[in-house]
Design an enzyme around this catalytic site. Sequence first.
Site: not given
Ligand code: PMT
Length: 411
Positions: A212, A280, A290, A308-310, A328, A342, A346
């Site tokens: 991403n 995700d 390849k 995995p969801d960290i 976030f 969320k 979580k």
């Molecule tokens: O890196 P930049 O260009 O500065 O942009 C910043 C940002 C937009 C990336 C940042 O501010 C941000 O929003 N990060 C979270 C992005 C995200 O994956 O959001 P989410 O809504 O999909 O996930 C929710 C939360 O679960 C996040 O804290 C994410 O880190 C966490 N997560 C998600 C999926 C996963 N498998 N494991 C996780 O830990």
Amino acid sequence: MLKGKRILLIVAGGIAAFKSLELIRRLRERGASVRCVLTESGAKFVTPLSLQALSEDRVYSDMFSLTDESEMGHIQLSRDADLLVVAPATADIMARMASGMADDLAATVLLATDKPVLAAPAMNVRMWTHAATVANVQTLKQRGVHFVGPNDGAMACNEFGPGRMSEPSEIADAIEGLLVPAAAERPLAGKRAVVTSGPTREAIDPVRYISNHSSGKQGHAIASALAALGADVTLVSGPVAIADPVGVATVHVDSADQMLAACLAAGRIDLAVCAAAVADWKAARPAGSKIKKKAGAPPPGIELAPNPDILATLSKPGPQRPALVVGFAAETENLVANAIDKRQRKGCDWIVANDVSPAVGTFGSERNTVHLVSASGVEDWPTLTKGEVAMRLAGRIALHFGLPPKAEAAE
Ligand code: PMT
């Protein structure tokens, strides 16, 4: 205490130059990196080889070196440090600094710098008390140059009085005093933090991946802000093009699996901030070689498997759970409602909600507009730079741990 700090050490020509070798050792023991500039007369007392061996870095001497100027440049050299230290600061180099000369590399670097300068004077007692030196020191102090020493004592010239360069440990302490904020400004001292940042990359085959647009700017700024408030920070970063923050232990990973493993390897922590944009899904079975395009054949289907969801893993209740877990939420619609949901799903304590719809352009930009969602409600923050969002969040975290930093206390 000087972990991650970069010192540019200017060694001028005086008998005390031998103590600069010891100074390099003391600084490196405290975690700083040291790069040396050696003046022509300094080289009469210590060799570039000794400085190079102790600093494990190149030694710069020549103002007109084609290689140095193309690779580094005297301007870059003067800006790539957190602090410039002149040790020994001889009467001659201080006179040249005071009069703004740029007649060799050391003087030019000192004239071109925008970083703080610390001078450790060393000279004969009569030179130190001479009206010219007194005036030069006065001028330099007025311009903001910091001084350590000189000490009183017996001198190499068999005279006694002020003029002996401070001991290396005293100079290292003075450097620490300049670069390490006082305890009151380090309310998170003693707290261990993990911050995730950047995207993850999930391999489809050895040349293709799912990822991403995260640049890591927001997550890296949070790691820096927490470290600035004294926390011991491990930053787990996906592949980004920006530099590792100073004073932060950075672990580089590619995939979500690696990111989770690195977070868990950090051991017992007090707080976690998950700012990474973790994919995700990953390819269920990444190809070992390849995937070939076959004429006339349809595109290959890629079976996905969940990562995995960290954040959820770190938020799981139990004795290992950090006291504070911040996630976030990157949303393109129903921002706050989705973030509230969320936070509950979580199991984290706070969620920083940010709009990542293309019209807003959060990914990679310098600014961010966020809402802080906690059990006690939703706070709307104004649009800020990512550095300001990071400092505000770090301030809130310090308040949570009961230790208000100055800025937050003043709010
Ligand atoms: O890196 P930049 O260009 O500065 O942009 C910043 C940002 C937009 C990336 C940042 O501010 C941000 O929003 N990060 C979270 C992005 C995200 O994956 O959001 P989410 O809504 O999909 O996930 C929710 C939360 O679960 C996040 O804290 C994410 O880190 C966490 N997560 C998600 C999926 C996963 N498998 N494991 C996780 O830990």
